[in-house]
Design a protein around this motif. Structure first.
Motif, PDB file in Angstrom:
ATOM      1  N   ASN A  75       0.834  -1.203   0.000  1.00  8.59           N
ATOM      2  CA  ASN A  75       0.000   0.000   0.000  1.00  8.59           C
ATOM      3  C   ASN A  75       0.867   1.250   0.000  1.00  8.59           C
ATOM      4  O   ASN A  75       0.697   2.142   0.829  1.00  8.59           O
ATOM      5  N   GLU A 195       3.651  -7.161 -15.620  1.00  2.01           N
ATOM      6  CA  GLU A 195       2.694  -6.065 -15.515  1.00  2.01           C
ATOM      7  C   GLU A 195       1.260  -6.534 -15.754  1.00  2.01           C
ATOM      8  O   GLU A 195       0.333  -5.717 -15.785  1.00  2.01           O
ATOM      9  N   GLU A 207      -1.291  -8.370  -6.945  1.00  3.44           N
ATOM     10  CA  GLU A 207      -1.959  -7.331  -6.157  1.00  3.44           C
ATOM     11  C   GLU A 207      -2.631  -6.333  -7.096  1.00  3.44           C
ATOM     12  O   GLU A 207      -2.383  -6.305  -8.297  1.00  3.44           O
ATOM     13  N   GLY A 208      -3.445  -5.479  -6.536  1.00  9.74           N
ATOM     14  CA  GLY A 208      -4.087  -4.424  -7.307  1.00  9.74           C
ATOM     15  C   GLY A 208      -5.299  -4.906  -8.074  1.00  9.74           C
ATOM     16  O   GLY A 208      -5.800  -6.021  -7.888  1.00  9.74           O
ATOM     17  N   THR A 209      -5.768  -4.040  -8.981  1.00  6.43           N
ATOM     18  CA  THR A 209      -6.980  -4.339  -9.750  1.00  6.43           C
ATOM     19  C   THR A 209      -6.743  -4.375 -11.253  1.00  6.43           C
ATOM     20  O   THR A 209      -7.649  -4.691 -12.011  1.00  6.43           O
ATOM     21  N   PRO A 212      -0.174  -2.101 -13.756  1.00  4.54           N
ATOM     22  CA  PRO A 212       0.380  -0.880 -13.179  1.00  4.54           C
ATOM     23  C   PRO A 212       0.669   0.155 -14.259  1.00  4.54           C
ATOM     24  O   PRO A 212       1.175  -0.179 -15.336  1.00  4.54           O
ATOM     25  N   TYR A 213       0.350   1.394 -13.958  1.00 12.23           N
ATOM     26  CA  TYR A 213       0.661   2.516 -14.839  1.00 12.23           C
ATOM     27  C   TYR A 213       1.356   3.642 -14.080  1.00 12.23           C
ATOM     28  O   TYR A 213       2.181   4.350 -14.635  1.00 12.23           O
ATOM     29  N   THR A 214       1.012   3.815 -12.806  1.00 11.70           N
ATOM     30  CA  THR A 214       1.567   4.898 -12.013  1.00 11.70           C
ATOM     31  C   THR A 214       2.737   4.401 -11.171  1.00 11.70           C
ATOM     32  O   THR A 214       2.938   3.199 -10.985  1.00 11.70           O
ATOM     33  N   GLN A 217       1.580   2.272  -8.283  1.00  7.85           N
ATOM     34  CA  GLN A 217       1.192   0.920  -8.700  1.00  7.85           C
ATOM     35  C   GLN A 217       2.402   0.045  -8.991  1.00  7.85           C
ATOM     36  O   GLN A 217       2.433  -1.126  -8.608  1.00  7.85           O
ATOM     37  N   TYR A 218       3.420   0.594  -9.656  1.00  6.85           N
ATOM     38  CA  TYR A 218       4.635  -0.192  -9.896  1.00  6.85           C
ATOM     39  C   TYR A 218       5.347  -0.512  -8.588  1.00  6.85           C
ATOM     40  O   TYR A 218       5.887  -1.610  -8.412  1.00  6.85           O
ATOM     41  N   ASN A 220       4.003  -1.035  -5.694  1.00  8.34           N
ATOM     42  CA  ASN A 220       3.276  -2.125  -5.044  1.00  8.34           C
ATOM     43  C   ASN A 220       3.564  -3.464  -5.713  1.00  8.34           C
ATOM     44  O   ASN A 220       3.705  -4.493  -5.032  1.00  8.34           O
ATOM     45  N   ARG A 221       3.679  -3.461  -7.038  1.00  5.03           N
ATOM     46  CA  ARG A 221       3.944  -4.715  -7.746  1.00  5.03           C
ATOM     47  C   ARG A 221       5.359  -5.232  -7.401  1.00  5.03           C
ATOM     48  O   ARG A 221       5.533  -6.429  -7.143  1.00  5.03           O
TER      49      ARG A 221
END
Length: 519
Positions: A75, A195, A207-209, A212-214, A217-218, A220-221
Motif C-alpha cells: 500500500n 505487468e 496485487e491491485g486491480t 500498473p501505470y503509475t 502501482q509499480y 506495489n507490484r
C-alpha cells in the motif's frame, strides 16, 4: 509521478551520485549502538525492512548495498513523507566483529525510501556481510562479494543466470537451490516483475486491480515480488547484476512505442515509462548512474571479473526500433536493437577486452529460431531474428572476439545453441555460444509432452540448437581459464512453496573453441 517530481530527477541524480561517492570514500565515525543509545531516533513500525536487503554490481573495491523502508509494502510503503536516516555497516564476518565500513544514508520519500549505498575501499575477491538500521529496527543480514583484482588472471567465477519470474505462475523455488549452489554473482536478464492484470485463477494472484501505470502501482507490484521468501533469501545471499526486458514496463514495448499504441497514446506511455523506470531503480541494487531521467534510464554497463571475464550488460528495449512485421522488414538494415551509441559501446568493449571470456547479457535470444518446419523461415520478430542486419554484423565481429558467450532470458525455455556467422548458410563458421536460460516460474509447470510435440519437429531446421527443455529453473556456470562448465538446474514444480532440484544437463565451452557441447 508528478511533473515536478519528473523535472527534479536530473538534480537528484547529481545529488545521489555525489552522496554515493561520499559514502563510498570514507566510513562514518558513528558506532552501531543498541536502540536505547539513540533516544532522538524516531521509532519506525515493525516490518520496516519487510522487503529485505540486496547487493549488486560488484567491483574489485566496491559493492552497492540496497534496502527500502516499507512497513506497509503493498500500500505504497507506509512511510511518512520525510527523509529518514538509515545507518549501515559492512563487516568481514557475519557476527560483525570486524566492521570495515559504516555510515549513514538518507531514505528519501521521492525515491520510495529506498537506499543505495555505493561502498568503496574494499578488498578484491572478498566476502562481506552487511546490515541496515533505522528507527530502532535492524534489517536482515546480507552477504556479498567483491570482484577479483583487476589484474588477476587465474581463479574461477561461479555465475547463476536467471530470468522471467511471474508471480501468478508459481513460487520462485529455483532460488532455494541457487542459494545452496553458492554463486559468486547472479545475473538477472529481465522480466523481474510482470505487468499483467490479476487473475482469479492464478496460483498466486497479482496485487491491485489491473496493470500498473503509475509509480505507486509499480511500487506495489515490486513489493509483492520482493516478498517471495526464496527471492529475498537469494538477494541476501549474493550480489545481483540486473537488467530489464519488457514486462517491467509493458509487453513487447520498443523504445517509446507501447505494444498497443492505439490504447496508449505517446504522452501516456512516456508517463508510464517514467514511473516504471523509477520503480525499477528504487528496487534494484544499482549505482547512481542508473537514476532515471524521466523516461530514460542508463542500464547498459560493463563489469570486470579480473582478466578472467568481462560482462557486457545490454539494454535491448530502450533504444530499439519498432518490431518488424514481415521477413523483408526484419532484414531492413535501418532497424536497430541497441541504438548507435550502445552498439559502438559493445563493439569497443569486445574488441578492446583483455579478458579470457567475453560475456554478453542479452535479454533477447540471439541465435536463430526458425519456427517453420521444412522449407522457408518463420521468426519471432521481437527477438534478434527481427533485427537481422545488426545481429549478423555482431556475429561477423565475433570471429575477432576472444571466447564470446551470450547469456539470455525471455523464452521461458532452455535453448542452448552454437552461434553461427550466418544462419542463412548452414556451412558458415561457429563463432560463439548462447545459453538461453529457462524461467524461474513463468509458464508454470509446463506440459513436457506437449512441448516436445511442438518443438522437436523444428530441430532439423535449427541444427545449431544443442539442448531444448521446458522445465523451470536456472543455469549455473563455473568459469575458468580453460573453459566454462555449465549446469541446467531445474525443479520438479513451482506450484508448491518447496521443490526438488536436479541437474538436467551439463555442458562445456572450451576456451579457444567456439560453440558449446553437451557433456
Amino acid at each position: 509521478m508528478t511533473a515536478a517530481t519528473a523535472a527534479g530527477l536530473p538534480d537528484r541524480r547529481r545529488f545521489l551520485t555525489a552522496s554515493a561517492a561520499v559514502l563510498g570514500a570514507a566510513a562514518s565515525a558513528q558506532l552501531w549502538l543498541p536502540a536505547t543509545a539513540h533516544a532522538a531516533e524516531t521509532p519506525l513500525p515493525e516490518g520496516v525492512f519487510s522487503l529485505g536487503v540486496a547487493s549488486g554490481d560488484p567491483l574489485p573495491d566496491g559493492i552497492v548495498l540496497w534496502t527500502r523502508l516499507a512497513p506497509d509494502p503493498l500500500n505504497g510503503g507506509g512511510m511518512p513523507d520525510a527523509v529518514v536516516p538509515v545507518r549501515w555497516e559492512l563487516a568481514e564476518d557475519e557476527r560483525f566483529r570486524k566492521v570495515v565500513r559504516r555510515g549513514t544514508a538518507q531514505a528519501r520519500p521521492e525515491y520510495g525510501h529506498s537506499v543505495h549505498v555505493d561502498v568503496r575501499g574494499l578488498r578484491p575477491g572478498r566476502r562481506y556481510w552487511y546490515r541496515f538500521r533505522a528507527g530502532g529496527r535492524i534489517s536482515p543480514v546480507g552477504r556479498t562479494r567483491t570482484a577479483p583484482h583487476p589484474f588477476s588472471s587465474g581463479g574461477d567465477l561461479r555465475l547463476a543466470l536467471a530470468s522471467c519470474q511471474n508471480w501468478q505462475h508459481g513460487y520462485f523455488t529455483p532460488y532455494a537451490d541457487m542459494l545452496d549452489q553458492d554463486p559468486d554473482v547472479v545475473l538477472f536478464v529481465g522480466d523481474y516483475i510482470y505487468e499483467s492484470v490479476p487473475s482469479a485463477t492464478a496460483l498466486r494472484r497479482h496485487e491491485g486491480t489491473g496493470e500498473p501505470y503509475t509509480l505507486a502501482q509499480y511500487r506495489n507490484r515490486y513489493a509483492q515480488y520482493r516478498s517471495d521468501p526464496d527471492l529475498a533469501a537469494m538477494h541476501a545471499g549474493a550480489p545481483f547484476v540486473v537488467t530489464f526486458d519488457d514486462h517491467e514496463v509493458d509487453n513487447d514495448f520498443a523504445g517509446e512505442i507501447p505494444q498497443d499504441p492505439a490504447k496508449q497514446p505517446h504522452e501516456a506511455f512516456v508517463a508510464r515509462l517514467t514511473a516504471a523506470y523509477q520503480a525499477y531503480y528504487e528496487h534494484m541494487p544499482v549505482r547512481a548512474t542508473a537514476v532515471p531521467d524521466g523516461p530514460h534510464i542508463r542500464m547498459h554497463r560493463r563489469l570486470e571479473f579480473g582478466r578472467l571475464a568481462r560482462l557486457n550488460v545490454l539494454d535491448t528495449r530502450q533504444y530499439r526500433s519498432d518490431q518488424a512485421t514481415s521477413q523483408a522488414g526484419a532484414m531492413d538494415p535501418a532497424l536497430t536493437m541497441l541504438g548507435a551509441e550502445q552498439k559502438q559501446w559493445l563493439l569497443d568493449g569486445l574488441h578492446g577486452s583483455p579478458a579470457r571470456w567475453n560475456l554478453i547479457a542479452s535479454q533477447i535470444m540471439m541465435a536463430e529460431t526458425d519456427l517453420l518446419v521444412g522449407e522457408g523461415k518463420q521468426w519471432f520478430y521481437d527477438a534478434w531474428d527481427g533485427y537481422q542486419a545488426e545481429r549478423n554484423q555482431f556475429l561477423g565481429e565475433f570471429r575477432n572476439v576472444r571466447n564470446p558467450v551470450v547469456l539470455t532470458g525471455d523464452r521461458h525455455l532452455t535453448m542452448i545453441s552454437d552461434l553461427k556467422e550466418d544462419f542463412a548458410n548452414p556451412e558458415s563458421a561457429v563463432v560463439g555460444a548462447e545459453f538461453v536460460g529457462t524461467s524461474i516460474s513463468s509458464n508454470g509447470d509446463q506440459d513436457q509432452e506437449a512441448f516436445r510435440r511442438e518443438w522437436d519437429p523444428r530441430r532439423a531446421d535449427n541444427p545449431h540448437w544443442k539442448l531444448l527443455d521446458a522445465h523451470r529453473g536456472y543455469h549455473l556456470f563455473d568459469i575458468r581459464r580453460d573453459g566454462i562448465d555449465a549446469q541446467v538446474r531445474v525443479v520438479d514444480t513451482v506450484r508448491r512453496p518447496t521443490s526438488v532440484p536436479s541437474t538436467l544437463a551439463r555442458l562445456r565451452v572450451e576456451a579457444g573453441r567456439p560453440g558449446v557441447e553437451v557433456v
